[in-house]
Write a protein that holds these residues in place. Sequence first.
Motif, PDB file in Angstrom:
ATOM      1  N   ARG A  84       0.831  -1.211   0.000  1.00  0.00           N
ATOM      2  CA  ARG A  84       0.000   0.000   0.000  1.00  0.00           C
ATOM      3  C   ARG A  84       0.865   1.261   0.000  1.00  0.00           C
ATOM      4  O   ARG A  84       0.530   2.239  -0.668  1.00  0.00           O
ATOM      5  CB  ARG A  84      -0.968  -0.020   1.173  1.00  0.00           C
ATOM      6  N   GLU A  85       1.988   1.236   0.726  1.00  0.00           N
ATOM      7  CA  GLU A  85       2.915   2.369   0.705  1.00  0.00           C
ATOM      8  C   GLU A  85       3.469   2.576  -0.702  1.00  0.00           C
ATOM      9  O   GLU A  85       3.563   3.707  -1.186  1.00  0.00           O
ATOM     10  CB  GLU A  85       4.065   2.138   1.687  1.00  0.00           C
ATOM     11  N   ALA A  86       3.842   1.485  -1.363  1.00  0.00           N
ATOM     12  CA  ALA A  86       4.351   1.581  -2.731  1.00  0.00           C
ATOM     13  C   ALA A  86       3.286   2.149  -3.663  1.00  0.00           C
ATOM     14  O   ALA A  86       3.579   2.989  -4.526  1.00  0.00           O
ATOM     15  CB  ALA A  86       4.810   0.210  -3.218  1.00  0.00           C
ATOM     16  N   ALA A  87       2.045   1.716  -3.503  1.00  0.00           N
ATOM     17  CA  ALA A  87       0.954   2.213  -4.350  1.00  0.00           C
ATOM     18  C   ALA A  87       0.757   3.718  -4.170  1.00  0.00           C
ATOM     19  O   ALA A  87       0.466   4.437  -5.133  1.00  0.00           O
ATOM     20  CB  ALA A  87      -0.338   1.464  -4.057  1.00  0.00           C
TER      21      ALA A  87
ATOM     22  N   VAL B 168       3.413   5.243  -6.305  1.00  0.00           N
ATOM     23  CA  VAL B 168       3.045   5.074  -7.715  1.00  0.00           C
ATOM     24  C   VAL B 168       1.985   6.108  -8.110  1.00  0.00           C
ATOM     25  O   VAL B 168       2.039   6.693  -9.193  1.00  0.00           O
ATOM     26  CB  VAL B 168       2.541   3.637  -7.982  1.00  0.00           C
ATOM     27  N   ALA B 169       1.060   6.372  -7.230  1.00  0.00           N
ATOM     28  CA  ALA B 169      -0.019   7.336  -7.506  1.00  0.00           C
ATOM     29  C   ALA B 169       0.518   8.747  -7.718  1.00  0.00           C
ATOM     30  O   ALA B 169      -0.137   9.572  -8.350  1.00  0.00           O
ATOM     31  CB  ALA B 169      -1.038   7.327  -6.375  1.00  0.00           C
ATOM     32  N   MET B 170       1.713   9.028  -7.206  1.00  0.00           N
ATOM     33  CA  MET B 170       2.288  10.372  -7.293  1.00  0.00           C
ATOM     34  C   MET B 170       3.091  10.607  -8.571  1.00  0.00           C
ATOM     35  O   MET B 170       3.599  11.707  -8.796  1.00  0.00           O
ATOM     36  CB  MET B 170       3.191  10.627  -6.080  1.00  0.00           C
TER      37      MET B 170
ATOM     38  N   ASP C 234      -5.300   3.598  -3.523  1.00  0.00           N
ATOM     39  CA  ASP C 234      -6.210   2.488  -3.819  1.00  0.00           C
ATOM     40  C   ASP C 234      -6.409   2.328  -5.324  1.00  0.00           C
ATOM     41  O   ASP C 234      -6.469   1.214  -5.827  1.00  0.00           O
ATOM     42  CB  ASP C 234      -7.554   2.683  -3.120  1.00  0.00           C
ATOM     43  N   LYS C 235      -6.494   3.430  -6.049  1.00  0.00           N
ATOM     44  CA  LYS C 235      -6.596   3.354  -7.514  1.00  0.00           C
ATOM     45  C   LYS C 235      -5.295   2.847  -8.114  1.00  0.00           C
ATOM     46  O   LYS C 235      -5.296   2.055  -9.054  1.00  0.00           O
ATOM     47  CB  LYS C 235      -6.944   4.719  -8.099  1.00  0.00           C
TER      48      LYS C 235
END
Length: 140
Positions: free
Chosen positions: A74-77, A80-82, A93-94
Motif C-alpha cells: 500500500r505504501e508503494a501504491a 506510484v499514484a504520485m 487504492d486506484k
Amino acid sequence: MGSRHFSSGGYDAIATALFTTLAVHTFYLEYDTPRAGTFEPLRQLPPSKSVVLGVITSKFPDLEDEDALIKRVREAAEVVAMAPGAEGEGNGDKALRRVGVSPQCGFASHEEGNLLGWEDMKAKLGLVRRVAGRIWGGEP
C-alpha cells in the motif's frame, strides 16, 4: 554457494530511464531487503505501466509478516499514484490496479539454488496468494 546477491543498491539512479525508455508494460522489481532502497523511484513509473513488487524473499525460508507486507504494498501504491500524470496524491487504492506482489526472484536464481526446500517454496507462494487475496480479493 547458498543464497547470495550479485548487486546492490536502490533504483534511484536508473528509475527515469528504466521506466520511460523500455518498451515493456510491467516491471518486476526486487524489494525484499533494505538494499533495494525505498519506493521513491516508483514516483517515475508512467501511468501506462505496472510494477510487481518482489517483497517476499526467495533467499531464506522464514515467512514475512502478512500485515507488514500489505502495508508495504500500500505504501508503494501511494508512491506510484504520485507519478506525473498518474492517479495523484491520496489515490493509492486506484494505483493498486497497477501494482502486484510476488517473490523477489525465482527459487533457484543461480546454479546452486537458494536455501529453501520444497515445503518452504510452497509456503512462500501461499503467502503471496494470501497477501494478494487480502489486497485485491474483490478485483475482477
